[in-house]
Write a protein that holds these residues in place. Structure first.
Motif, short mmCIF file in Angstrom:
data_model
loop_
_atom_site.label_atom_id
_atom_site.label_comp_id
_atom_site.label_asym_id
_atom_site.label_seq_id
_atom_site.Cartn_x
_atom_site.Cartn_y
_atom_site.Cartn_z
N MET A 1 0.84 -1.20 0.00
CA MET A 1 0.00 0.00 0.00
C MET A 1 0.88 1.25 0.00
SD MET A 1 -3.17 1.05 0.07
CE MET A 1 -4.14 -0.31 0.71
N ASP A 2 0.61 2.16 -0.91
CA ASP A 2 1.37 3.41 -1.00
C ASP A 2 0.81 4.39 0.03
OD1 ASP A 2 2.65 5.72 -1.64
OD2 ASP A 2 2.32 5.59 -3.79
N LEU A 3 1.52 4.53 1.15
CA LEU A 3 1.04 5.37 2.24
C LEU A 3 0.96 6.84 1.84
CD1 LEU A 3 2.81 3.84 5.37
CD2 LEU A 3 0.43 3.61 4.67
N ALA A 4 1.88 7.30 0.99
CA ALA A 4 1.87 8.71 0.58
C ALA A 4 0.56 9.06 -0.14
CB ALA A 4 3.06 9.00 -0.32
N ILE B 1 -2.44 8.67 2.44
CA ILE B 1 -2.46 9.79 3.40
C ILE B 1 -2.88 11.08 2.71
CG2 ILE B 1 -1.01 11.25 4.86
CD1 ILE B 1 0.60 8.73 5.56
N GLY B 2 -2.36 11.30 1.50
CA GLY B 2 -2.70 12.51 0.76
C GLY B 2 -4.19 12.60 0.47
N LEU B 3 -4.78 11.49 -0.01
CA LEU B 3 -6.22 11.48 -0.30
C LEU B 3 -7.04 11.66 0.97
CD1 LEU B 3 -6.41 8.56 -2.90
CD2 LEU B 3 -6.77 10.99 -3.36
N LEU C 1 -9.37 17.76 5.50
CA LEU C 1 -9.24 19.21 5.54
C LEU C 1 -10.41 19.89 4.85
CD1 LEU C 1 -5.42 19.50 4.82
CD2 LEU C 1 -6.58 19.97 6.99
N MET C 2 -10.91 19.27 3.78
CA MET C 2 -12.06 19.83 3.08
C MET C 2 -13.30 19.79 3.97
SD MET C 2 -13.31 18.78 -0.73
CE MET C 2 -13.30 17.03 -0.32
#
Length: 269
Positions: free
Chosen positions: A1-4, A7-9, A15-16
């Motif tokens: 799993m690509d944590l970056a 986490i970004g999504l 935040l939205m």
């Protein structure tokens, strides 16, 4: 799993939502989120954007496969250019000591189908120019398939805001039809604008980030396959493993070259 990516999504969504429900004066007001939920707007924006993209897609199967490509951005590429170079150097040492035919047995331990195909072509005594032609043709076909997927997400990114605007226009028309009731203007305007919001979210939270990540992954895969092509042809030409190493290190960034050299020296010790 690509944590970056994950986490970004996740954080961008958080935040939205935080920006929607947080008020400097009143703190959290969870009821604010109700103004941003409208089923009709969702159907117009998301449904319209994806169906317009489907219309421009070759077939339903291709459309579904392109949708599935979203999962690719969540996967980490387990192989790097450095690892490929190490593998090529190992193969060159085998070929130098035992001959090209010995590579056939070594190919059994190779997981990458592209690299395995190139090894077997060399073992079969295929002309070097033909080996290059075959491998570059396959690489070109891979890039074409990737380009098709890129086009899909580019279209989604373009259609999202466009259909958001269509939804806004529909809402404004319905609002103008009921101007005799001033109390309905505010809520109707909010519903009209929320479709533009959905279109921006679709384009900038999903489609564009997915497109950018897929392009980055595709570029990395292409570079690795170019390393394989150059390495295999160098092995077939009988070049010294040390020369092959220096040639292939040119594909690496300066920092990666230094790390590669340190790793190589550590392995020799």
């Amino acid at each position: 799993m690509d944590l970056a990516t994950l986490i970004g999504l996740a954080l961008s969504l958080f935040l939205m939502i935080f920006g929607i429900v947080w008020s400097p004066d009143k703190g959290l007001e969870l009821t604010n989120i109700n103004a941003f939920i409208d089923i009709q707007s969702i159907m117009i924006t998301f449904g319209g954007a994806f169906m317009a993209t489907l219309t421009q897609t070759e077939s339903l199967k291709v459309f579904v496969n392109n949708l599935k490509s979203f999962t690719l951005v969540l996967k980490v590429m387990t192989v790097s250019e450095s690892e490929i170079i190490h593998k090529i150097i190992d193969l060159s040492n085998v070929a130098r000591k035992e001959g090209l035919l010995a590579l056939e047995e070594a190919a059994n331990d190779v997981e990458d189908e592209f690299l395995k195909k190139g090894i077997l072509l060399i073992v079969d005594g295929t002309d070097p120019e033909l080996v290059r032609s075959i491998l570059e043709t396959e690489l070109s076909c891979i890039e074409d398939r990737h380009s098709s997927t890129f086009g899909f997400w580019e279209m989604v990114a373009a259609m999202g805001p466009a259909w958001g605007m269509i939804g806004t226009l529909i809402g404004l028309i319905n609002m103008l039809k009921n101007l005799n009731d001033p109390s309905s203007v505010g809520p109707a305007m909010a519903v009209a604008l929320v479709t533009t919001f959905y279109g921006s979210v679709l384009a900038n939270w999903i489609a564009t980030p997915v497109l950018t990540k897929l392009k980055a992954n595709s570029g990395k895969e292409t570079r690795m396959k170019e390393v394989m092509v150059e390495g295999l042809l160098s092995i077939q030409a009988g070049e010294n493993p040390r020369v092959i190493e220096e040639k292939l290190k040119s594909f690496l960034a300066p920092a990666a070259r230094a790390g590669f050299t340190e790793q190589q020296e550590g392995g020799e010790n």
